[in-house]
Design a protein around this motif. Structure first.
Motif, PDB file in Angstrom:
ATOM      1  N   UNK A  16       1.393   7.032   3.894  1.00 31.08           N
ATOM      2  CA  UNK A  16       0.165   7.202   3.132  1.00 31.08           C
ATOM      3  C   UNK A  16       0.145   6.149   2.030  1.00 31.08           C
ATOM      4  N   UNK A  17      -0.846   5.292   2.052  1.00 31.37           N
ATOM      5  CA  UNK A  17      -0.933   4.202   1.083  1.00 31.37           C
ATOM      6  C   UNK A  17      -1.418   4.693  -0.283  1.00 31.37           C
ATOM      7  N   UNK A  18      -2.553   5.376  -0.295  1.00 38.58           N
ATOM      8  CA  UNK A  18      -3.123   5.778  -1.577  1.00 38.58           C
ATOM      9  C   UNK A  18      -4.123   6.910  -1.384  1.00 38.58           C
ATOM     10  N   UNK A  19      -4.447   7.556  -2.490  1.00 39.16           N
ATOM     11  CA  UNK A  19      -5.577   8.473  -2.535  1.00 39.16           C
ATOM     12  C   UNK A  19      -6.447   8.067  -3.719  1.00 39.16           C
ATOM     13  N   UNK A  20      -7.715   8.410  -3.645  1.00 40.12           N
ATOM     14  CA  UNK A  20      -8.652   8.110  -4.726  1.00 40.12           C
ATOM     15  C   UNK A  20      -9.181   9.421  -5.295  1.00 40.12           C
ATOM     16  N   UNK A  60       3.249   7.127  -7.993  1.00 37.57           N
ATOM     17  CA  UNK A  60       3.944   8.414  -7.998  1.00 37.57           C
ATOM     18  C   UNK A  60       5.401   8.236  -8.411  1.00 37.57           C
ATOM     19  N   UNK A  61       5.969   7.038  -8.213  1.00 35.68           N
ATOM     20  CA  UNK A  61       7.344   6.763  -8.629  1.00 35.68           C
ATOM     21  C   UNK A  61       7.443   5.287  -8.990  1.00 35.68           C
ATOM     22  N   UNK A  62       7.378   4.992 -10.271  1.00 37.96           N
ATOM     23  CA  UNK A  62       7.384   3.605 -10.727  1.00 37.96           C
ATOM     24  C   UNK A  62       8.757   2.957 -10.626  1.00 37.96           C
ATOM     25  N   UNK A  63       9.803   3.754 -10.328  1.00 38.54           N
ATOM     26  CA  UNK A  63      11.144   3.182 -10.231  1.00 38.54           C
ATOM     27  C   UNK A  63      11.402   2.582  -8.855  1.00 38.54           C
ATOM     28  N   UNK A  64      10.513   2.851  -7.899  1.00 42.11           N
ATOM     29  CA  UNK A  64      10.677   2.348  -6.537  1.00 42.11           C
ATOM     30  C   UNK A  64       9.725   1.179  -6.323  1.00 42.11           C
ATOM     31  N   UNK A  65      10.232   0.023  -5.882  1.00 44.20           N
ATOM     32  CA  UNK A  65       9.337  -1.109  -5.622  1.00 44.20           C
ATOM     33  C   UNK A  65       8.231  -0.714  -4.644  1.00 44.20           C
ATOM     34  N   UNK A  66       6.992  -0.930  -5.034  1.00 40.80           N
ATOM     35  CA  UNK A  66       5.882  -0.453  -4.207  1.00 40.80           C
ATOM     36  C   UNK A  66       5.607  -1.393  -3.045  1.00 40.80           C
ATOM     37  N   UNK A  67       5.338  -0.804  -1.912  1.00 40.71           N
ATOM     38  CA  UNK A  67       4.859  -1.539  -0.742  1.00 40.71           C
ATOM     39  C   UNK A  67       3.435  -1.063  -0.442  1.00 40.71           C
ATOM     40  N   UNK A  68       2.650  -0.986  -1.498  1.00 41.91           N
ATOM     41  CA  UNK A  68       1.272  -0.509  -1.362  1.00 41.91           C
ATOM     42  C   UNK A  68       1.242   0.919  -0.838  1.00 41.91           C
TER      43      UNK A  68
END
Length: 227
Positions: A16-20, A60-68
């Protein structure tokens, strides 16, 4: 004719990439962001818009490098949506003496089951974090002027049957006294219902759900539903 079997497709990873999400009132962006921060989200963008509202990107978790992935985009409820909800409320007589009986039935269903409609589920790896977060929210609901009357808290404990899980939840300050149970075992749910966000048929409220699964139990709420 010779039929040649097509090679099996390689596995393609999907997440799941994102929710708005939309906050209801144009001036309540900071309040909505504050609530999401209590729920563990981190604001990575806060953009003021010409109409006075704000657009946010949160992780949701800024400590994990995001992959979108694991992203929430948040903005004010658009004017067209506000107009539509207003027309629905006017047509159904919401809050008036001639209110359509379907409104009461809908609200009763929502009140009896926080999972009744659209909601946002967040899996958490610490039961203690959920207990602490719900305690913070309870304090905000009771004493913070901005949150008072704006959030409602509810929780479900695991169905009984696993002695270690039962003992831990019996001792829990959050789950020890709730009579409500999950649709399964070896997991818990904590619900935060708020009218700061718009969702549902009347655009009145949104539910955030904090979930925890006890480790070492492959038979749990997310692998086997029990009705």
């Amino acid at each position: 004719m010779n039929m040649v079997a097509a090679p099996a497709a390689a596995h393609v990873r999907r997440t799941v990439s994102h929710i708005a999400l939309n906050y209801r009132n144009p001036d309540e962006g900071p309040l909505a962001a504050r609530l999401l921060e209590v729920l563990g989200f981190s604001v990575v963008q806060d953009i003021p818009l010409p109409d006075g509202s704000r657009f946010y990107q949160l992780l949701i978790d800024a400590t994990v490098p995001t992959r979108a992935e694991g992203i929430v985009y948040m903005s004010a409820l658009p004017a067209a949506d506000r107009a539509l909800y207003a027309a629905i409320r006017e047509g159904l007589g919401v809050g008036r003496g001639h209110e359509h009986p379907a409104v009461a039935s809908y609200r009763s269903a929502q009140a009896s089951d926080p999972e009744y409609g659209f909601h946002v589920g967040i899996l958490v790896e610490s039961l203690e974090w959920i207990e602490d977060t719900m305690a913070k929210l309870k304090a905000l609901a009771e004493s913070d002027r901005q949150f008072k009357g704006r959030i409602n808290l509810l929780c479900n404990r695991s169905r009984r049957g696993s002695p270690e899980v039962d003992a831990r939840l019996d001792a829990s300050p959050l789950f020890g006294t709730t009579p409500r149970e999950t649709y399964g075992r070896n997991a818990v749910q904590a619900f935060v219902e708020t009218d700061i966000f718009a969702a549902g048929a009347l655009g009145e409220k949104l539910v955030f759900e904090l979930d925890y699964v006890f480790p070492g139990y492959p038979d749990n709420m997310f692998t086997k539903t029990e009705l």
